[in-house]
Every structure is written in C-alpha cells, then in structure tokens.
Design an enzyme around this catalytic site. Sequence first.
Site, PDB file in Angstrom:
ATOM      1  N   ARG A 255     -44.684 -28.879  37.239  1.00  0.00           N
ATOM      2  CA  ARG A 255     -45.501 -27.912  36.490  1.00  0.00           C
ATOM      3  C   ARG A 255     -46.656 -28.561  35.725  1.00  0.00           C
ATOM      4  O   ARG A 255     -47.516 -27.865  35.197  1.00  0.00           O
ATOM      5  CB  ARG A 255     -44.615 -27.131  35.517  1.00  0.00           C
ATOM      6  CG  ARG A 255     -43.498 -26.353  36.203  1.00  0.00           C
ATOM      7  CD  ARG A 255     -42.800 -25.443  35.213  1.00  0.00           C
ATOM      8  NE  ARG A 255     -41.571 -24.885  35.770  1.00  0.00           N
ATOM      9  CZ  ARG A 255     -40.782 -24.041  35.132  1.00  0.00           C
ATOM     10  NH1 ARG A 255     -41.090 -23.651  33.908  1.00  0.00           N
ATOM     11  NH2 ARG A 255     -39.683 -23.585  35.700  1.00  0.00           N
TER      12      ARG A 255
ATOM     13  N   LYS B  12     -34.601 -18.860   3.396  1.00  0.00           N
ATOM     14  CA  LYS B  12     -35.182 -18.542   4.697  1.00  0.00           C
ATOM     15  C   LYS B  12     -34.688 -17.182   5.172  1.00  0.00           C
ATOM     16  O   LYS B  12     -33.525 -17.022   5.545  1.00  0.00           O
ATOM     17  CB  LYS B  12     -34.817 -19.631   5.714  1.00  0.00           C
ATOM     18  CG  LYS B  12     -35.709 -19.631   6.937  1.00  0.00           C
ATOM     19  CD  LYS B  12     -37.119 -20.099   6.580  1.00  0.00           C
ATOM     20  CE  LYS B  12     -38.010 -20.117   7.811  1.00  0.00           C
ATOM     21  NZ  LYS B  12     -39.393 -20.464   7.475  1.00  0.00           N
TER      22      LYS B  12
ATOM     23  N   PRO C 145     -36.407 -30.197  29.175  1.00  0.00           N
ATOM     24  CA  PRO C 145     -35.503 -31.222  28.664  1.00  0.00           C
ATOM     25  C   PRO C 145     -35.458 -31.191  27.135  1.00  0.00           C
ATOM     26  O   PRO C 145     -36.491 -31.131  26.473  1.00  0.00           O
ATOM     27  CB  PRO C 145     -36.125 -32.527  29.180  1.00  0.00           C
ATOM     28  CG  PRO C 145     -36.917 -32.120  30.381  1.00  0.00           C
ATOM     29  CD  PRO C 145     -37.442 -30.754  30.063  1.00  0.00           C
ATOM     30  N   GLU C 146     -34.257 -31.211  26.584  1.00  0.00           N
ATOM     31  CA  GLU C 146     -34.079 -31.225  25.140  1.00  0.00           C
ATOM     32  C   GLU C 146     -33.655 -32.629  24.719  1.00  0.00           C
ATOM     33  O   GLU C 146     -33.689 -33.563  25.517  1.00  0.00           O
ATOM     34  CB  GLU C 146     -33.073 -30.147  24.735  1.00  0.00           C
ATOM     35  CG  GLU C 146     -33.538 -28.745  25.127  1.00  0.00           C
ATOM     36  CD  GLU C 146     -32.597 -27.636  24.686  1.00  0.00           C
ATOM     37  OE1 GLU C 146     -31.786 -27.866  23.763  1.00  0.00           O
ATOM     38  OE2 GLU C 146     -32.668 -26.541  25.265  1.00  0.00           O
TER      39      GLU C 146
ATOM     40  N   LYS D  98     -38.408 -35.103  21.079  1.00  0.00           N
ATOM     41  CA  LYS D  98     -38.381 -35.075  22.542  1.00  0.00           C
ATOM     42  C   LYS D  98     -39.437 -35.995  23.149  1.00  0.00           C
ATOM     43  O   LYS D  98     -39.729 -35.908  24.345  1.00  0.00           O
ATOM     44  CB  LYS D  98     -38.580 -33.649  23.045  1.00  0.00           C
ATOM     45  CG  LYS D  98     -37.520 -32.664  22.564  1.00  0.00           C
ATOM     46  CD  LYS D  98     -37.813 -31.260  23.046  1.00  0.00           C
ATOM     47  CE  LYS D  98     -36.863 -30.246  22.419  1.00  0.00           C
ATOM     48  NZ  LYS D  98     -37.162 -28.863  22.856  1.00  0.00           N
TER      49      LYS D  98
ATOM     50  N   ARG E 130     -36.914 -16.147  23.572  1.00  0.00           N
ATOM     51  CA  ARG E 130     -35.989 -17.131  24.135  1.00  0.00           C
ATOM     52  C   ARG E 130     -34.600 -16.514  24.245  1.00  0.00           C
ATOM     53  O   ARG E 130     -34.125 -15.857  23.331  1.00  0.00           O
ATOM     54  CB  ARG E 130     -35.921 -18.391  23.252  1.00  0.00           C
ATOM     55  CG  ARG E 130     -37.270 -19.058  23.002  1.00  0.00           C
ATOM     56  CD  ARG E 130     -37.898 -19.590  24.277  1.00  0.00           C
ATOM     57  NE  ARG E 130     -37.089 -20.603  24.932  1.00  0.00           N
ATOM     58  CZ  ARG E 130     -37.088 -21.888  24.586  1.00  0.00           C
ATOM     59  NH1 ARG E 130     -37.834 -22.318  23.579  1.00  0.00           N
ATOM     60  NH2 ARG E 130     -36.347 -22.757  25.255  1.00  0.00           N
TER      61      ARG E 130
ATOM     62  N   HIS F 154     -45.400 -34.411  43.663  1.00  0.00           N
ATOM     63  CA  HIS F 154     -45.490 -34.178  42.224  1.00  0.00           C
ATOM     64  C   HIS F 154     -45.300 -35.449  41.400  1.00  0.00           C
ATOM     65  O   HIS F 154     -45.045 -35.373  40.198  1.00  0.00           O
ATOM     66  CB  HIS F 154     -44.466 -33.127  41.805  1.00  0.00           C
ATOM     67  CG  HIS F 154     -44.666 -31.803  42.484  1.00  0.00           C
ATOM     68  ND1 HIS F 154     -45.810 -31.053  42.317  1.00  0.00           N
ATOM     69  CD2 HIS F 154     -43.869 -31.111  43.343  1.00  0.00           C
ATOM     70  CE1 HIS F 154     -45.707 -29.940  43.027  1.00  0.00           C
ATOM     71  NE2 HIS F 154     -44.550 -29.960  43.668  1.00  0.00           N
TER      72      HIS F 154
END
Length: 269
Positions: A109, A150, A2-3, A57, A259, A90
């Site tokens: 998880r 950067k 989840p973001e 988050k 990613r 769960h």
Amino acid sequence: MPELPEVEAIRRGIEPHLVGATILHAVVRNGRLRWPVSEEIYRLSDQPVLSVQRRAKYLLLELPEGWIIIHLGMSGSLRILPEELPPEKHDHVDLVMSNGKVLRYTDPRRFGAWLWTKELEGHNVLAHLGPEPLSDDFNGEYLHQKCAKKKTAIKPWLMDNKLVVGVGNIYASESLFAAGIHPDRLASSLSLAECELLARVIKAVLLRSIEQGGTTLKDFLQSDGKPGYFAQELQVYGRKGEPCRVCGTPIVATKHAQRATFYCRQCQK
C-alpha cells in the site's frame, strides 16, 4: 496495521543481522511512500549499524552520522534475505549489508515511511508521544491520573499515542476484555484499582503477543517471513458472533472513531 508487538518482533528479528554489520549502500526502487524517502537514505554508503531500537511503532536504526526512522504503515514488512534474491513488485527499499544479506522493505500500500534525522530528540514524528506501555512510566497511577477528567470512552483513549504508545486496535480490545472493562465506559469512571489492573493486563497482553511474534490477520510477516501466532490466542478481536471463550456469550462488534471494537457484554462491565 502492525502494532507495537509486531514492530518489536521485527526489531528483535533484524537486530542480530544488522548490529555489527555495515550498510554498503541503499537501493530505493520506489521512494513514493507516505512521505518521500529521505534523500540521505539514497546516499547511504559504508555506514555501520550501531543499534536497532524502537519507539512506539517506529523502528530506529542508529548509524554514526544519524538515524533511519522506519514506519511500516498499513501493510509494510521488513525481512532479512540473501543479497542475490531478486526483488518482487512491492519491494521498495533495500539496505545492502556487508555480511551478504539485505534488509528488504515490502509495502503493497506504500503507506509506510523511511526518514533520516541527525538527532532523534525533537523529531516531529517522535516529539509528542506518550510513555512506552512496557516501561515503568506506564502504570496504574499514571493511567488513573490521565483518565480522571477524560470524558471519552476508554477504548479510543487507550489508542491515543499521547496517553500511551503502541496500544492499537487489536490490543486495546484484548486488554479491555482481560481487565473486564467495557470499551464504552467513560475513562473518568475508572477507579484506581481498575486502572492498575488495566495497566498490568496491557503489559501482559503485549508481552505475550511479542513472544508469539505478533498477530497476523492479513499482511503482517515477521522478519523471517513467518506469520505472527498471537492470532490463535485472540479472545475477542475479529470474533464477532462467536462464543466468548469464558462465558459463551456471543462476541459483539461496534465502532469507535471508525475503528472496529470487539467485546463480551457479559464479561465486560
């Protein structure tokens, strides 16, 4: 995982059921999460919920004696359910409320977290976070300043919580597409105008996803058990080989820091 939009959607979903109600007690069925569930949570009793907030988050439940910090990890979800509904395999943590409902944490998880702190300021999981992307502090000028020296690709830099919080893999890919910026571009190569555009589209993409209840690709569910519907609007993420919705060029998938990254070679420069 989840973001920010998914966590914010959950915050908005659970807030009306928690604020003004009292936590009668907690039920911890399995405290072995990413970090052990804090001992103070096991002992919760008669604690009214003063507010439900979010930082990055993390969900933050404000109580008179301190704060519960919740992270959903890779597969966690929070739902408001009738107290009498029996738990499933769960379902690891319940907050039993005075209004006959229960806040139930489900995490196959077990990579989430339930922590307790007296004070939020300086807590180690919150101390080094960058600005919220939907705040006024995150803007084109700030982004340009942080990108100027950067020498790394812009995609992984956007996902660095020290730059800005909550712009995870899905929304970094979607925002770069909306801004027409190639994910491999060096952050330092972005002009002020490009940074201003990118900051605006990040806000727009996140807000649109929040309106749609977030993005469900596999595990994520909103607090009412429904999926997030922003997945129907994804332009590039998860669409490898499919035609770009703008120009028809097949979407490309590569990897940055292990990613997956999705983009259009034609639309993004």
